[in-house]
Design an enzyme around this catalytic site. Structure first.
Site, PDB file in Angstrom:
ATOM      1  N   GLU A 209       0.849  -1.184   0.000  1.00 50.75           N
ATOM      2  CA  GLU A 209       0.000   0.000   0.000  1.00 50.75           C
ATOM      3  C   GLU A 209       0.881   1.229   0.000  1.00 50.75           C
ATOM      4  O   GLU A 209       1.936   1.256   0.647  1.00 50.75           O
ATOM      5  CB  GLU A 209      -0.930   0.037   1.221  1.00 50.75           C
ATOM      6  CG  GLU A 209      -1.800   1.293   1.249  1.00 50.75           C
ATOM      7  CD  GLU A 209      -2.830   1.307   2.366  1.00 50.75           C
ATOM      8  OE1 GLU A 209      -3.702   2.184   2.345  1.00 50.75           O
ATOM      9  OE2 GLU A 209      -2.767   0.438   3.253  1.00 50.75           O
TER      10      GLU A 209
ATOM     11  N   CYS B  71      -6.508   1.255   2.818  1.00 50.67           N
ATOM     12  CA  CYS B  71      -7.469   2.342   3.003  1.00 50.67           C
ATOM     13  C   CYS B  71      -7.569   3.262   1.798  1.00 50.67           C
ATOM     14  O   CYS B  71      -8.624   3.832   1.540  1.00 50.67           O
ATOM     15  CB  CYS B  71      -7.088   3.144   4.248  1.00 50.67           C
ATOM     16  SG  CYS B  71      -7.517   2.329   5.793  1.00 50.67           S
TER      17      CYS B  71
ATOM     18  N   ASN C  86     -12.490  -3.115   1.156  1.00 56.49           N
ATOM     19  CA  ASN C  86     -11.447  -3.157   2.175  1.00 56.49           C
ATOM     20  C   ASN C  86     -11.964  -2.565   3.476  1.00 56.49           C
ATOM     21  O   ASN C  86     -12.308  -1.382   3.537  1.00 56.49           O
ATOM     22  CB  ASN C  86     -10.233  -2.355   1.703  1.00 56.49           C
ATOM     23  CG  ASN C  86      -9.154  -2.270   2.758  1.00 56.49           C
ATOM     24  OD1 ASN C  86      -8.387  -3.206   2.944  1.00 56.49           O
ATOM     25  ND2 ASN C  86      -9.075  -1.143   3.461  1.00 56.49           N
ATOM     26  N   GLU C  87     -12.089  -3.396   4.500  1.00 53.32           N
ATOM     27  CA  GLU C  87     -12.387  -2.939   5.868  1.00 53.32           C
ATOM     28  C   GLU C  87     -13.649  -2.090   5.987  1.00 53.32           C
ATOM     29  O   GLU C  87     -13.684  -1.112   6.720  1.00 53.32           O
ATOM     30  CB  GLU C  87     -11.199  -2.165   6.442  1.00 53.32           C
ATOM     31  CG  GLU C  87      -9.962  -3.005   6.625  1.00 53.32           C
ATOM     32  CD  GLU C  87      -8.842  -2.273   7.344  1.00 53.32           C
ATOM     33  OE1 GLU C  87      -9.071  -1.145   7.816  1.00 53.32           O
ATOM     34  OE2 GLU C  87      -7.755  -2.838   7.433  1.00 53.32           O
TER      35      GLU C  87
END
Length: 856
Positions: free
Chosen positions: A66, A277, A408-409
């Site tokens: 990332e 994120c 994602n999350e």
């Protein structure tokens, strides 16, 4: 990544390091100087060599990349010029301007004016801003001119004597005879030439690319790139670039060699990219940056094609990302290191501490089509639209994408799953051979996690991505996490995990946990530590696997653990059993405390009583707060109107404590009122010190949920949680009942929750795998304690075991940290003779040991 504090298969190959038992030559003492060495603890390890356990996928261990901690620009992406296209602005970071990292420079009496503009003369629609230099015509002598100097990333550009650096610039001039450019490298103070100047003449008032090569004369870790224009008139510059010739595998627009080599040395089974994120946060939002639209989410189509035609974007972690490393480069890098590519696309539901889902159906359909186009870009023939684009970028052969993750999350499991289902159905209809990966939110448990898993199981999803960052103690306590998972349910992709620091103690806990991942290889198909990269001068998150500055890079102690496991995976698990460490836990003990986080709150009527009603402590704040001690230097505590008030609504972790650290079996009562701010309040118990305590976090994480958190040596883990939110101005009655290791919590007289903190933090863990290619058993033993582990190893009567084993060991002080100048934790190899069906070996204190032995 987690929310910020308040992510046809390639042929498997095994790159052997000469492996010998895990005991390290660097056995640093853990006892005080002069103290006797701890006595060994006795263990037994039985290995059933005739039995077969789960097969281990080639993709068992991989890497997650990332763009955090300057992992791309200024990191893995080898470009040395920062803000090369003058697109920086406050949309990226409040301190940014279009001239961030650029300064004016004049030589030989020349002068002029410069301005970053966006007009009809832009380079292209995605690269809109450029630098305009208006030259005054003054200046004498060769090299005179007016222009700019670029400072590179963080501390400058690192160049080495004799190495070549490829320069390029897009330029145009209004001068019929052309405009002379002088390009060179200078020392950090700007006064000394580091390279022989490169000279070129810009001709014509149309954008043209000019290139050349600079050779560094000296080594300089803080060099600058200077570009000067001579004469009069106006010259326009854009996309000024400087690349080391020596990129990984010599690729143009390529990767920084030392970082790429360290990643490749892990021999990863997969590469998950580009986040994290930054993939989905605000994915349905767009906003105006300086001169053009910026999207908060990662749009893969913005990242391919010629680099000068790629957009730049605001990075979630507070800086600009150039998209110099785009989806083509990610796929190519995965191929270069022999890893399976696993791209992640946004699901249009925000994660990472935010709660929002798009209702724009047209936008959702576009993102689904973008994802289908991505698969075609990776796998399509050259005759297809997106396969042709891939071929034009230099890779006519398909990349062979087989797995893709959506989202994602996300914190809204129902909203996420509704959109995930639409992505999944569209992908499976057109590309049935592509596995679509879901996720379970940002934590190892809780209401979001439970609901997400429920939905994933009901829909028979193939694979679910779990993320968690916890204390070392949590990893030691939860080795059996996947033992009870449904063997017929969705497989687990542990896409992000790490313990919360970069000491060897953290790496030992992670190593112990990995033995549980491998033991459950029929459930856990993929796992990757995160984050992968961190620039020491630009870090948003810690811990990290590989650290670097502009000149050097080094692996953390966790890198050494990951490399050892990833280089010695094996093909299948061999069943084994080990004895356990005698338990020594007693009751929860400690003082009490009050705290806030980005919130102003008032506390009153704090009282601690024993189970039989004896008052141990009481304070109604009718006087002063002399009995309370500030545990941190944060916050503004004062007694106001008969309450203890913390009035700083911005301060974080304002803990104050009272009482006896020896207290156990007690009731803690308090009244609390939120006055202002973004969260609720924190009631602490079992307080040893600032890094060792429990607290009831009511209205935490931006007042989105509540939990009891246990902090051990500064690292947290969640014991229980729910979705309680705190109202401003309302008085709450809190009670915590501690009995032994059982804790029960009451909110306004009603039971809120309970937990028992009695999981043993087992320091002695093992897993055994079989390497079919070599005919070896790989015995992997972790001893995460200060005592040596004297172990009777039994291969069974029917086993045929070779007499010598190859041994590799990581061992050292649990507080050891690998740095640029010191690498106390590194693998040590040796030979271990006398191996028989049964033998005794002492595994060193605080060690990871891999024993490779021929066995049938």
């Amino acid at each position: 990544m987690p929310r910020p504090p308040l992510l046809p298969r390639p042929r498997w190959k095994l790159r052997f390091v000469p492996v010998v038992l895990l005991s390290c030559a660097l056995a640093l003492p853990t006892a005080a100087q002069g103290d006797p060495a701890p006595e060994p603890t006795d263990y037994s390890l039985s290995i059933d060599t005739g039995a077969k356990g789960p097969a281990i996928e080639d993709t068992m261990h991989g890497v997650f990349y990332e763009d955090i901690n300057r992992a791309a620009d200024g990191g893995l992406y080898a470009e040395l010029v920062q803000n090369r296209s003058f697109e920086y602005g406050p949309a990226d970071n409040a301190s940014y301007t279009p001239l961030t990292s650029w300064d004016a420079v004049a030589e030989g009496g020349a002068g002029g004016a410069m301005e970053v503009v966006d007009d009809g003369g832009r380079l292209n629609e995605r690269n809109r801003q450029y630098l305009r230099l208006d030259l005054d015509g003054d200046g004498e002598g060769p090299g005179s001119g007016y222009g700019v100097v670029n400072s590179g990333y963080t501390t400058g550009m690192s160049v080495r004597a004799g190495k070549k650096y490829d320069f390029s610039v897009w330029a145009r001039t209004d001068q019929k005879r052309g405009t002379a450019l002088t390009v060179g490298l200078r020392s950090g103070d700007g006064g000394t030439a580091v390279s022989t100047p490169l000279r070129a003449t810009v001709r014509g008032d149309r954008w043209t690319k000019y290139t050349g090569t600079l050779t560094a004369r000296t080594t300089d870790t803080s060099a600058r790139l200077a570009v000067l224009a001579g004469g009069a008139g106006t010259v326009r510059l854009d996309m000024l670039s400087l690349f080391p010739r020596d990129t990984y595998k010599g690729r143009a627009n390529g990767m920084r060699a030392d970082l790429a080599e360290k990643i490749a040395a892990l021999d990863p089974g997969f590469l998950r990219f580009p986040g994290g994120c930054l993939v989905n946060t605000g994915s349905h939002e767009a906003y105006e940056g300086p001169g053009y639209e910026r999207r908060r989410s990662y749009q893969w189509k913005d990242t391919i094609g010629p680099v000068e035609e790629r957009a730049t974007n605001a990075n979630f972690w507070g800086y600009n990302q150039s998209y110099g490393i785009g989806y083509f480069e990610y796929f190519q890098f995965a191929e270069d290191i022999g890893a399976m590519p696993v791209p992640v696309v946004p699901a249009l539901v925000t994660g990472c501490g935010q709660n929002k889902a798009t209702e724009d159906e047209a936008l959702l359909r576009r993102h689904i089509q973008d994802t289908l186009d991505l698969i075609e870009f990776a796998n399509g023939p050259v005759s297809s639209e997106w396969g042709a684009k891939r071929a034009r970028m230099g890779h006519p052969k398909p990349f062979g994408l087989t797995r893709l993750e959506v989202g994602n999350e996300e914190n809204l499991p129902d909203e996420f799953f509704a959109r995930f289902t639409e992505f999944r159905e569209a992908i499976e209809a057109e590309y049935p051979d592509v596995t679509v990966i879901s996720n379970s939110g940002p934590d190892d448990g809780g209401t979001t996690f439970d609901r997400a898993w429920e939905l994933n199981r009901q829909a028979d999803v193939d694979m679910v991505d779990e993320h968690y960052y916890n204390s070392p103690a949590w990893f030691l306590e939860n080795n059996d996490r996947y033992d009870s998972y449904d063997r017929e349910g969705p497989k687990v992709f542990l896409g992000e995990y790490a313990s919360q620091d970069n000491r060897f103690a953290n790496s030992l806990a992670e190593a112990a946990y990995i033995t549980g991942l491998e033991r459950n290889a029929d459930v856990v198909s993929m796992a990757s530590y995160a984050p992968l990269l961190a620039h020491v001068d630009a870090t948003q998150w810690r811990p990290d696997m590989i650290w670097f500055n502009n000149e050097k890079s080094w692996g953390s102690t966790s890198y050494e653990v990951q490399k050892l496991f990833m280089n010695n995976v094996g093909d299948e698990v061999v069943p084994s059993r080990a004895s356990t460490t005698p338990a020594t836990s007693g009751p929860i003990t400690g003082a009490v405390g009050l705290s806030t986080w980005a919130t102003s709150a008032a506390y009153d009527d704090v009282k601690v009583t024993s189970p039989d009603g004896e008052t141990l402590f009481s304070d109604d704040f009718s006087g002063d707060a002399a009995r309370w001690t500030k545990a941190t230097d944060k916050g503004a505590w004062a007694v106001e109107d008969g309450a203890y008030v913390q009035s700083d609504a911005a301060a974080e972790n304002t803990l104050v404590t009272a009482g006896d650290t020896g207290w156990h079996d007690y009731d803690l009562h308090a009244k609390a009122t939120k006055r202002s701010g973004s969260e609720g309040f924190l009631l602490a118990f079992g307080v040893k010190d600032t890094g060792n305590h429990y607290w009831w976090n009511l209205g935490g994480w931006g007042n989105t949920r509540s939990a009891v958190e246990k902090t051990t040596d500064g690292a947290k883990q969640t014991m229980t949680e729910d979705d309680t939110k705190i109202e401003t101005g309302r008085a709450y009655d809190l009670r915590v009942e501690v009995r032994g290791r059982q804790v029960t919590l009451f909110l306004d007289g009603e039971k809120w929750g309970s937990f028992t903190d009695d999981k043993p933090a087992e320091p002695f863990r093992q897993v055994v795998t079989r390497d079919k290619a070599t005919g070896e058993l790989v015995v992997k033993v972790v001893n995460a304690q200060d005592s040596p582990a004297r172990t009777r190893v039994d291969f069974g009567e029917k086993a045929q075991v070779g007499g010598t084993a190859r041994l590799t060991t990581l061992q050292g002080d649990p507080d050891a940290v690998n740095t640029e100048t010191s690498r106390p934790i590194r693998p040590r190899t040796s030979a271990l003779d006398g191996i028989d069906n049964t033998f005794t070996h002492t595994f060193p204190a605080n060690s990871v040991t891999f024993l490779r032995v021929k066995a049938r």
